[in-house]
Design a protein around this motif. Structure first.
Motif, PDB file in Angstrom:
ATOM      1  N   LYS A 192       1.711  -2.194   6.086  1.00  0.00           N
ATOM      2  CA  LYS A 192       2.046  -3.611   5.858  1.00  0.00           C
ATOM      3  C   LYS A 192       0.826  -4.498   6.076  1.00  0.00           C
ATOM      4  O   LYS A 192       0.534  -5.390   5.267  1.00  0.00           O
ATOM      5  N   THR A 193       0.099  -4.241   7.160  1.00  0.00           N
ATOM      6  CA  THR A 193      -1.110  -5.026   7.465  1.00  0.00           C
ATOM      7  C   THR A 193      -2.173  -4.841   6.394  1.00  0.00           C
ATOM      8  O   THR A 193      -2.795  -5.804   5.936  1.00  0.00           O
ATOM      9  N   CYS A 194      -2.363  -3.589   5.972  1.00  0.00           N
ATOM     10  CA  CYS A 194      -3.380  -3.276   4.951  1.00  0.00           C
ATOM     11  C   CYS A 194      -3.056  -3.907   3.603  1.00  0.00           C
ATOM     12  O   CYS A 194      -3.958  -4.315   2.873  1.00  0.00           O
ATOM     13  N   SER A 195      -1.765  -3.978   3.268  1.00  0.00           N
ATOM     14  CA  SER A 195      -1.384  -4.580   1.981  1.00  0.00           C
ATOM     15  C   SER A 195      -1.754  -6.059   1.938  1.00  0.00           C
ATOM     16  O   SER A 195      -2.026  -6.608   0.866  1.00  0.00           O
ATOM     17  N   ILE A 196      -1.778  -6.695   3.122  1.00  0.00           N
ATOM     18  CA  ILE A 196      -2.180  -8.108   3.204  1.00  0.00           C
ATOM     19  C   ILE A 196      -3.708  -8.243   3.188  1.00  0.00           C
ATOM     20  O   ILE A 196      -4.256  -9.176   2.608  1.00  0.00           O
ATOM     21  N   GLU A 197      -4.410  -7.269   3.803  1.00  0.00           N
ATOM     22  CA  GLU A 197      -5.875  -7.338   3.916  1.00  0.00           C
ATOM     23  C   GLU A 197      -6.610  -6.709   2.726  1.00  0.00           C
ATOM     24  O   GLU A 197      -7.830  -6.654   2.724  1.00  0.00           O
ATOM     25  N   MET A 198      -5.843  -6.259   1.731  1.00  0.00           N
ATOM     26  CA  MET A 198      -6.400  -5.493   0.615  1.00  0.00           C
ATOM     27  C   MET A 198      -7.615  -6.167  -0.031  1.00  0.00           C
ATOM     28  O   MET A 198      -8.604  -5.518  -0.353  1.00  0.00           O
ATOM     29  N   TYR A 199      -7.524  -7.469  -0.242  1.00  0.00           N
ATOM     30  CA  TYR A 199      -8.594  -8.174  -0.969  1.00  0.00           C
ATOM     31  C   TYR A 199      -9.586  -8.857  -0.036  1.00  0.00           C
ATOM     32  O   TYR A 199     -10.555  -9.434  -0.488  1.00  0.00           O
ATOM     33  N   ALA A 200      -9.328  -8.763   1.275  1.00  0.00           N
ATOM     34  CA  ALA A 200     -10.263  -9.339   2.245  1.00  0.00           C
ATOM     35  C   ALA A 200     -11.149  -8.266   2.859  1.00  0.00           C
ATOM     36  O   ALA A 200     -12.330  -8.492   3.104  1.00  0.00           O
ATOM     37  N   ASN A 201     -10.592  -7.068   3.088  1.00  0.00           N
ATOM     38  CA  ASN A 201     -11.354  -5.998   3.735  1.00  0.00           C
ATOM     39  C   ASN A 201     -10.943  -4.637   3.163  1.00  0.00           C
ATOM     40  O   ASN A 201     -10.283  -3.837   3.850  1.00  0.00           O
ATOM     41  N   ASP A 222     -12.587  -1.898   2.597  1.00  0.00           N
ATOM     42  CA  ASP A 222     -13.128  -0.719   3.294  1.00  0.00           C
ATOM     43  C   ASP A 222     -12.236  -0.303   4.460  1.00  0.00           C
ATOM     44  O   ASP A 222     -12.026   0.888   4.713  1.00  0.00           O
ATOM     45  N   LYS A 223     -11.703  -1.289   5.184  1.00  0.00           N
ATOM     46  CA  LYS A 223     -10.783  -1.011   6.286  1.00  0.00           C
ATOM     47  C   LYS A 223      -9.506  -0.363   5.752  1.00  0.00           C
ATOM     48  O   LYS A 223      -8.969   0.570   6.362  1.00  0.00           O
ATOM     49  N   VAL A 224      -9.015  -0.865   4.618  1.00  0.00           N
ATOM     50  CA  VAL A 224      -7.807  -0.320   3.990  1.00  0.00           C
ATOM     51  C   VAL A 224      -8.006   1.153   3.635  1.00  0.00           C
ATOM     52  O   VAL A 224      -7.127   1.987   3.888  1.00  0.00           O
ATOM     53  N   ILE A 225      -9.155   1.471   3.046  1.00  0.00           N
ATOM     54  CA  ILE A 225      -9.470   2.864   2.665  1.00  0.00           C
ATOM     55  C   ILE A 225      -9.504   3.761   3.901  1.00  0.00           C
ATOM     56  O   ILE A 225      -8.934   4.864   3.908  1.00  0.00           O
ATOM     57  N   LEU A 226     -10.144   3.284   4.969  1.00  0.00           N
ATOM     58  CA  LEU A 226     -10.253   4.053   6.209  1.00  0.00           C
ATOM     59  C   LEU A 226      -8.872   4.326   6.813  1.00  0.00           C
ATOM     60  O   LEU A 226      -8.572   5.453   7.228  1.00  0.00           O
TER      61      LEU A 226
END
Length: 382
Positions: free
Chosen positions: A36-45, A47-51
């Protein structure tokens, strides 16, 4: 004593089961929270999402979470515009779908494949997966749970119709998609709403309606702010700057583009940077600021060199996908051809056997009749 031991064993089994279930539940909740957090941060960070996606894949024994992890990685690479890597991971997710009974997850992955092939400009393949996803969506027993997936499906179709047919058709699909996404009432959906609004804005520029173009770019920016999507925010500003340029408000355009450039620094989106540098150089040229024009024109040339290198990889990947599909199709058709030949050969042998047995039986019948006639004739002679 035996009964006491039996009760102790039963008690320990129950305790272990409860502890295991509790740990599994906690792990599932943690994975859901990360996704859920990564889906929000997808376009901001991205690299973190991939990790985080890679961690979920590595640490999860559950097939559904492995699929979600692969999808998260694919989304991260899509955000970075590394479509070659993105396709690699969404294909891994797709290969695991047969092991899952989660119908909603199947819809999500089929939609993602539709998005991926659209990004690679393989439109027929994209439509194929979007149709499969839509078919599952229409059959899904809980329609209130699939507003977001239907919305994404409509919006990707809008992208394709914008590229292949007309903006009028595309705008209709964008509107339908946005309406479905708003029904889902989930902040993470504002990313694709922002993208849809940005594309609507571009359509209205093509249709020479600057007022509606400006409105949609502003709405795209507002949607991007909700999820802190810096690259989406920057794209909205770039679109707004284009309207200002058309209207001759060059300083307003430059102001918007410079803010977009600041926002794009953390994202490293080469296509976005290329377009921002080009727009800045054009606007500085319009107001005769030559030094600024040269500075941004040189930056644009350098980015284009990097883009050409990446595009060669993407084209190679697209051709590779087509080659694999063609090879698979040839193998299937060759296999089918051999099966047909085998079937006809078996049928021919069966027909030969049938007629052989048939004639043998008839021959025996004729021989029997002849023998009877011969016996009768011999009886008469006697």
């Amino acid at each position: 004593m035996m009964n006491c031991k039996k009760y102790i064993d039963l008690f320990l089994t129950v305790v272990i089961y409860i502890m295991t279930s509790s740990l599994y539940s906690q792990k599932s909740k943690l994975n859901d929270s990360i996704i859920k957090t990564c889906s929000i941060e997808m376009y901001a960070n991205p690299d973190k999402v991939i990790l985080e996606g890679k961690k979920i894949v590595a640490n999860s024994d559950n097939i559904d979470y492995k699929i979600k992890g692969y999808k998260l990685i694919a989304d991260g690479y899509s955000s970075k515009r590394d479509y070659q890597k993105s396709l690699e991971y969404v294909i891994k997710a797709n290969k695991l779908l047969n092991l899952s009974s989660n119908k909603l997850l199947k819809i999500i992955i089929l939609n993602k494949l539709g998005i991926q092939y659209h990004q690679l400009k393989i439109f027929d393949k994209s439509i194929q997966y979007l149709d499969q996803a839509e078919d599952l969506i229409l059959k899904y027993p809980y329609p209130d749970s699939i507003h977001a997936d239907l919305g994404k499906n409509f919006i990707v179709r809008g992208f394709i119709y914008k590229d292949k047919f007309s903006c009028d058709i595309a705008i209709d699909f964008f509107n339908r998609g946005i309406a479905e996404l708003l029904k889902a009432k989930n902040n993470s959906n504002y990313a694709i709403i922002s993208i849809a609004k940005y594309n609507k804005g571009n359509c209205y520029i093509i249709l020479s309606n600057n007022k509606l173009a400006k409105e949609n770019f502003i709405q795209s920016i507002e949607a991007a702010k909700i999820i802190n999507g810096k690259s989406l925010w920057a794209f909205g500003l770039k679109g707004l700057a284009e309207v200002y340029t058309i209207e001759g408000n060059y300083k307003e355009a430059i102001s918007s583009l410079k803010l977009a450039l600041v926002l794009s620094q953390d994202v490293n989106d080469l296509i976005l940077n290329d377009e921002l540098y080009f727009a800045l150089s054009e606007n500085y040229l319009a107001i005769n600021e030559w030094d600024e024009f040269k500075k941004y024109h040189e930056k644009e040339i350098n980015v284009q060199k990097l883009l050409k290198s990446r595009q060669r990889i993407s084209v190679s990947e697209s051709l590779g996908v087509k080659e694999v599909e063609l090879k698979s199709k040839i193998e299937i058709e060759t296999s089918n051809f051999y099966y047909i030949i085998l079937f006809l050969a078996v049928l021919f042998v069966l027909i030969l056997l049938f007629f052989s047995l048939y004639f043998r039986r008839k021959t025996k019948e004729i021989d029997t009749i002849n023998n009877k006639i011969h016996l009768l004739q011999n009886d008469k002679i006697k």
